[in-house]
Design a protein around this motif. Sequence first.
Motif, mmCIF file in Angstrom:
data_model
loop_
_atom_site.group_PDB
_atom_site.id
_atom_site.type_symbol
_atom_site.label_atom_id
_atom_site.label_comp_id
_atom_site.label_asym_id
_atom_site.label_seq_id
_atom_site.Cartn_x
_atom_site.Cartn_y
_atom_site.Cartn_z
ATOM 1 N N ILE A 113 0.847 -1.193 0.000
ATOM 2 C CA ILE A 113 0.000 0.000 0.000
ATOM 3 C C ILE A 113 0.881 1.241 0.000
ATOM 4 O O ILE A 113 0.698 2.146 -0.793
ATOM 5 C CB ILE A 113 -0.955 0.029 1.224
ATOM 6 C CG1 ILE A 113 -1.976 -1.108 1.133
ATOM 7 C CG2 ILE A 113 -1.657 1.376 1.337
ATOM 8 C CD1 ILE A 113 -2.904 -1.215 2.331
ATOM 9 N N GLN A 114 1.865 1.267 0.913
ATOM 10 C CA GLN A 114 2.739 2.440 1.042
ATOM 11 C C GLN A 114 4.058 2.014 1.654
ATOM 12 O O GLN A 114 4.085 1.207 2.580
ATOM 13 C CB GLN A 114 2.059 3.504 1.918
ATOM 14 C CG GLN A 114 2.888 4.706 2.247
ATOM 15 C CD GLN A 114 3.108 5.619 1.046
ATOM 16 O OE1 GLN A 114 2.474 5.484 0.029
ATOM 17 N NE2 GLN A 114 4.020 6.539 1.174
ATOM 18 N N THR A 115 5.167 2.554 1.126
ATOM 19 C CA THR A 115 6.480 2.302 1.719
ATOM 20 C C THR A 115 6.939 3.561 2.450
ATOM 21 O O THR A 115 6.534 4.665 2.097
ATOM 22 C CB THR A 115 7.524 1.922 0.646
ATOM 23 O OG1 THR A 115 7.619 2.972 -0.297
ATOM 24 C CG2 THR A 115 7.147 0.630 -0.047
ATOM 25 N N PHE A 116 7.807 3.378 3.449
ATOM 26 C CA PHE A 116 8.244 4.514 4.256
ATOM 27 C C PHE A 116 9.757 4.715 4.210
ATOM 28 O O PHE A 116 10.236 5.606 3.545
ATOM 29 C CB PHE A 116 7.743 4.362 5.700
ATOM 30 C CG PHE A 116 6.246 4.391 5.778
ATOM 31 C CD1 PHE A 116 5.549 5.589 5.748
ATOM 32 C CD2 PHE A 116 5.519 3.217 5.823
ATOM 33 C CE1 PHE A 116 4.171 5.619 5.783
ATOM 34 C CE2 PHE A 116 4.135 3.233 5.865
ATOM 35 C CZ PHE A 116 3.464 4.436 5.845
ATOM 36 N N PHE A 117 10.513 3.909 4.917
ATOM 37 C CA PHE A 117 11.964 4.096 4.984
ATOM 38 C C PHE A 117 12.613 2.760 5.317
ATOM 39 O O PHE A 117 11.972 1.841 5.797
ATOM 40 C CB PHE A 117 12.345 5.157 6.019
ATOM 41 C CG PHE A 117 11.637 5.017 7.339
ATOM 42 C CD1 PHE A 117 12.077 4.110 8.291
ATOM 43 C CD2 PHE A 117 10.529 5.801 7.626
ATOM 44 C CE1 PHE A 117 11.426 3.974 9.500
ATOM 45 C CE2 PHE A 117 9.870 5.666 8.843
ATOM 46 C CZ PHE A 117 10.318 4.753 9.778
ATOM 47 N N GLN A 118 13.915 2.694 5.041
ATOM 48 C CA GLN A 118 14.663 1.470 5.310
ATOM 49 C C GLN A 118 15.052 1.425 6.783
ATOM 50 O O GLN A 118 15.460 2.430 7.363
ATOM 51 C CB GLN A 118 15.902 1.405 4.431
ATOM 52 C CG GLN A 118 16.572 0.060 4.494
ATOM 53 C CD GLN A 118 17.395 -0.226 3.261
ATOM 54 O OE1 GLN A 118 17.657 0.658 2.485
ATOM 55 N NE2 GLN A 118 17.790 -1.478 3.101
ATOM 56 N N ILE A 119 14.920 0.243 7.341
ATOM 57 C CA ILE A 119 15.249 0.021 8.749
ATOM 58 C C ILE A 119 16.572 -0.746 8.827
ATOM 59 O O ILE A 119 16.829 -1.643 8.017
ATOM 60 C CB ILE A 119 14.133 -0.797 9.441
ATOM 61 C CG1 ILE A 119 12.861 0.040 9.525
ATOM 62 C CG2 ILE A 119 14.556 -1.271 10.812
ATOM 63 C CD1 ILE A 119 11.688 -0.697 10.122
ATOM 64 N N ASP A 120 17.379 -0.385 9.813
ATOM 65 C CA ASP A 120 18.603 -1.137 10.081
ATOM 66 C C ASP A 120 18.169 -2.404 10.822
ATOM 67 O O ASP A 120 18.019 -2.417 12.044
ATOM 68 C CB ASP A 120 19.565 -0.302 10.921
ATOM 69 C CG ASP A 120 20.904 -0.975 11.115
ATOM 70 O OD1 ASP A 120 21.017 -2.195 10.833
ATOM 71 O OD2 ASP A 120 21.842 -0.287 11.549
ATOM 72 N N VAL A 121 17.930 -3.462 10.054
ATOM 73 C CA VAL A 121 17.377 -4.703 10.600
ATOM 74 C C VAL A 121 18.282 -5.290 11.679
ATOM 75 O O VAL A 121 17.815 -5.921 12.627
ATOM 76 C CB VAL A 121 17.121 -5.729 9.465
ATOM 77 C CG1 VAL A 121 16.528 -7.020 10.001
ATOM 78 C CG2 VAL A 121 16.197 -5.129 8.407
#
Length: 177
Positions: free
Chosen positions: A130-138
Amino acid sequence: MKILYPLILLGCLVVFGGNSVEAFYPENGLAVKREVGQEDGPLIIEVELRTNYADGVTTKRSVYETIWSMEDLWSEYADWQLLDQEEGKMVFERNFEDISPASKQNGHFGLTEDGILTIFDGDPADEKVIQTFFQIDVGKLESQRREQLMEGIPVESWYQFEDVIQSFSKIKSEPVQ
């Protein structure tokens, strides 16, 4: 002048043919077609309504409005912004500080394969974004939080939406320079 206008209109129809006439309203720049004989009647136009939600979803719906006075139309859509108008159609938009009905019904926060925080329509494994936000440091994620994101965290309310975005923004990856 009231008698002269219909005669001119009738003359144009005889010369050019057709059963409608274009009326232009300079006070708002709206041009619409009316059927002959309806010069004093209401205008009927298509109104497209676009609603932009905070989760990135935009909904559209069209209605047909019977307009007796432009003041009534402007007052009915006072909370909307006019985006576009053309012959027989007006497009209005509004921003809504809430999540969309689709996200409330079936939205789940999860991670893409690249580690991007995303709202999915349904289970994140189905990959219907639906919507992407930001990359997370997994690597900085606690195992419990990683499992929650893999299973999908339901989007239940505006408050919960903001809370999830805020909590994960603390561990977002820095862009590579």
